[in-house]
Motif scaffolding. Structure first.
Motif, PDB file in Angstrom:
ATOM      1  N   ASN A  39       0.825  -1.212   0.000  1.00 51.79           N
ATOM      2  CA  ASN A  39       0.000   0.000   0.000  1.00 51.79           C
ATOM      3  C   ASN A  39       0.855   1.257   0.000  1.00 51.79           C
ATOM      4  N   VAL A  40       1.915   1.270   0.805  1.00 51.67           N
ATOM      5  CA  VAL A  40       2.775   2.454   0.869  1.00 51.67           C
ATOM      6  C   VAL A  40       3.466   2.679  -0.471  1.00 51.67           C
ATOM      7  N   LEU A  41       4.020   1.625  -1.053  1.00 50.74           N
ATOM      8  CA  LEU A  41       4.731   1.780  -2.328  1.00 50.74           C
ATOM      9  C   LEU A  41       3.790   2.177  -3.459  1.00 50.74           C
ATOM     10  N   LEU A  42       2.622   1.537  -3.529  1.00 51.30           N
ATOM     11  CA  LEU A  42       1.654   1.901  -4.562  1.00 51.30           C
ATOM     12  C   LEU A  42       1.096   3.302  -4.323  1.00 51.30           C
ATOM     13  N   GLY A  43       0.920   3.662  -3.053  1.00 51.57           N
ATOM     14  CA  GLY A  43       0.414   4.993  -2.729  1.00 51.57           C
ATOM     15  C   GLY A  43       1.363   6.078  -3.172  1.00 51.57           C
ATOM     16  N   TYR A  44       2.662   5.888  -2.926  1.00 47.08           N
ATOM     17  CA  TYR A  44       3.631   6.875  -3.378  1.00 47.08           C
ATOM     18  C   TYR A  44       3.764   6.861  -4.896  1.00 47.08           C
ATOM     19  N   GLY A  45       3.653   5.706  -5.494  1.00 49.95           N
ATOM     20  CA  GLY A  45       3.810   5.608  -6.937  1.00 49.95           C
ATOM     21  C   GLY A  45       2.648   6.200  -7.706  1.00 49.95           C
ATOM     22  N   LEU A  46       1.429   6.058  -7.188  1.00 47.15           N
ATOM     23  CA  LEU A  46       0.249   6.518  -7.932  1.00 47.15           C
ATOM     24  C   LEU A  46      -0.083   7.983  -7.683  1.00 47.15           C
ATOM     25  N   ALA A  47      -0.254   8.345  -6.436  1.00 46.97           N
ATOM     26  CA  ALA A  47      -0.766   9.696  -6.196  1.00 46.97           C
ATOM     27  C   ALA A  47      -0.247  10.286  -4.890  1.00 46.97           C
ATOM     28  N   TYR A  48       0.913   9.867  -4.477  1.00 44.12           N
ATOM     29  CA  TYR A  48       1.492  10.360  -3.221  1.00 44.12           C
ATOM     30  C   TYR A  48       0.572  10.140  -2.031  1.00 44.12           C
ATOM     31  N   LEU A  49      -0.142   9.013  -2.037  1.00 46.03           N
ATOM     32  CA  LEU A  49      -0.982   8.638  -0.903  1.00 46.03           C
ATOM     33  C   LEU A  49      -0.231   7.774   0.102  1.00 46.03           C
ATOM     34  N   GLY A  50       1.049   7.571  -0.132  1.00 47.19           N
ATOM     35  CA  GLY A  50       1.829   6.722   0.752  1.00 47.19           C
ATOM     36  C   GLY A  50       1.893   7.246   2.161  1.00 47.19           C
ATOM     37  N   CYS A  51       1.856   8.587   2.309  1.00 47.02           N
ATOM     38  CA  CYS A  51       1.902   9.149   3.658  1.00 47.02           C
ATOM     39  C   CYS A  51       0.629   8.811   4.429  1.00 47.02           C
ATOM     40  N   LEU A  52      -0.475   8.619   3.719  1.00 45.71           N
ATOM     41  CA  LEU A  52      -1.705   8.209   4.394  1.00 45.71           C
ATOM     42  C   LEU A  52      -1.682   6.726   4.752  1.00 45.71           C
ATOM     43  N   CYS A  53      -0.904   5.956   4.007  1.00 42.68           N
ATOM     44  CA  CYS A  53      -0.817   4.518   4.249  1.00 42.68           C
ATOM     45  C   CYS A  53       0.325   4.152   5.191  1.00 42.68           C
ATOM     46  N   PHE A  54       1.155   5.116   5.511  1.00 40.83           N
ATOM     47  CA  PHE A  54       2.318   4.842   6.350  1.00 40.83           C
ATOM     48  C   PHE A  54       1.954   4.367   7.762  1.00 40.83           C
ATOM     49  N   PRO A  55       0.901   4.910   8.431  1.00 38.99           N
ATOM     50  CA  PRO A  55       0.553   4.396   9.763  1.00 38.99           C
ATOM     51  C   PRO A  55       0.221   2.903   9.775  1.00 38.99           C
ATOM     52  N   ALA A  56      -0.343   2.387   8.696  1.00 39.19           N
ATOM     53  CA  ALA A  56      -0.622   0.950   8.626  1.00 39.19           C
ATOM     54  C   ALA A  56       0.680   0.164   8.674  1.00 39.19           C
ATOM     55  N   LEU A  57       1.710   0.662   8.003  1.00 39.20           N
ATOM     56  CA  LEU A  57       3.018   0.002   8.034  1.00 39.20           C
ATOM     57  C   LEU A  57       3.617   0.053   9.430  1.00 39.20           C
ATOM     58  N   VAL A  58       3.446   1.178  10.117  1.00 42.07           N
ATOM     59  CA  VAL A  58       3.968   1.308  11.483  1.00 42.07           C
ATOM     60  C   VAL A  58       3.291   0.298  12.407  1.00 42.07           C
ATOM     61  N   PHE A  59       1.966   0.197  12.339  1.00 46.29           N
ATOM     62  CA  PHE A  59       1.259  -0.751  13.195  1.00 46.29           C
ATOM     63  C   PHE A  59       1.568  -2.195  12.818  1.00 46.29           C
ATOM     64  N   SER A  60       1.834  -2.445  11.545  1.00 45.94           N
ATOM     65  CA  SER A  60       2.218  -3.792  11.128  1.00 45.94           C
ATOM     66  C   SER A  60       3.561  -4.186  11.723  1.00 45.94           C
ATOM     67  N   ILE A  61       4.501  -3.247  11.715  1.00 47.09           N
ATOM     68  CA  ILE A  61       5.814  -3.535  12.291  1.00 47.09           C
ATOM     69  C   ILE A  61       5.709  -3.685  13.802  1.00 47.09           C
ATOM     70  N   LYS A  62       4.849  -2.869  14.437  1.00 48.67           N
ATOM     71  CA  LYS A  62       4.621  -3.027  15.876  1.00 48.67           C
ATOM     72  C   LYS A  62       4.030  -4.405  16.188  1.00 48.67           C
ATOM     73  N   ALA A  63       3.109  -4.860  15.342  1.00 49.58           N
ATOM     74  CA  ALA A  63       2.502  -6.181  15.548  1.00 49.58           C
ATOM     75  C   ALA A  63       3.549  -7.273  15.419  1.00 49.58           C
ATOM     76  N   ARG A  64       4.434  -7.141  14.441  1.00 50.81           N
ATOM     77  CA  ARG A  64       5.487  -8.141  14.267  1.00 50.81           C
ATOM     78  C   ARG A  64       6.446  -8.127  15.458  1.00 50.81           C
ATOM     79  N   ASP A  65       6.796  -6.942  15.964  1.00 47.16           N
ATOM     80  CA  ASP A  65       7.674  -6.848  17.130  1.00 47.16           C
ATOM     81  C   ASP A  65       7.029  -7.483  18.363  1.00 47.16           C
ATOM     82  N   CYS A  66       5.744  -7.198  18.574  1.00 44.66           N
ATOM     83  CA  CYS A  66       5.044  -7.799  19.718  1.00 44.66           C
ATOM     84  C   CYS A  66       4.988  -9.313  19.584  1.00 44.66           C
TER      85      CYS A  66
END
Length: 110
Positions: A39-66
């Motif tokens: 989502n982050v890569l496609l968001g930045y590639g299509l319409a600079y929406l990656g910054c809106l999708c970045f929190p999902a990546l943060v929570f995903s990494i937090k889930a993996r760490d937990c």
């Protein structure tokens, strides 16, 4: 002699219904890192929406760490939050692609 009592357990849920929806095949909570990264890569590639999708990546990494630290409840919470944010980001990306296609069609027909 006393008669021995055997413990009997009756499952109250049908088979396959007891697992949580955010659990993987081995019972571990899911972290959705690949979906978030996509989502982050496609968001930045299509319409600079990656910054809106970045929190999902943060929570995903937090889930993996937990999950790595053994905090399954925290991993489940962060994973669920990442899943919701990924769904929102995916919908935004689809709507953006549809809007771009509509704009291109309207611009080329004039």
């Amino acid at each position: 002699m006393k008669p021995q009592q055997a413990e009997v357990s009756i499952p109250l849920q049908p088979p396959g219904r007891g697992a949580t929806p955010a659990a993987g095949p081995d019972g571990q909570p899911r972290d959705y890192v690949v979906w978030s990264l996509l989502n982050v890569l496609l968001g930045y590639g299509l319409a600079y929406l990656g910054c809106l999708c970045f929190p999902a990546l943060v929570f995903s990494i937090k889930a993996r760490d937990c999950k790595v630290l053994g905090d399954l409840e925290g991993a489940r919470q962060h994973g669920n939050r990442a899943k919701v944010l990924n769904i929102i980001c995916s919908l935004l990306l689809v709507l953006t692609v549809v809007a771009i296609i509509v704009i291109i069609i309207i611009a080329t027909t004039r």
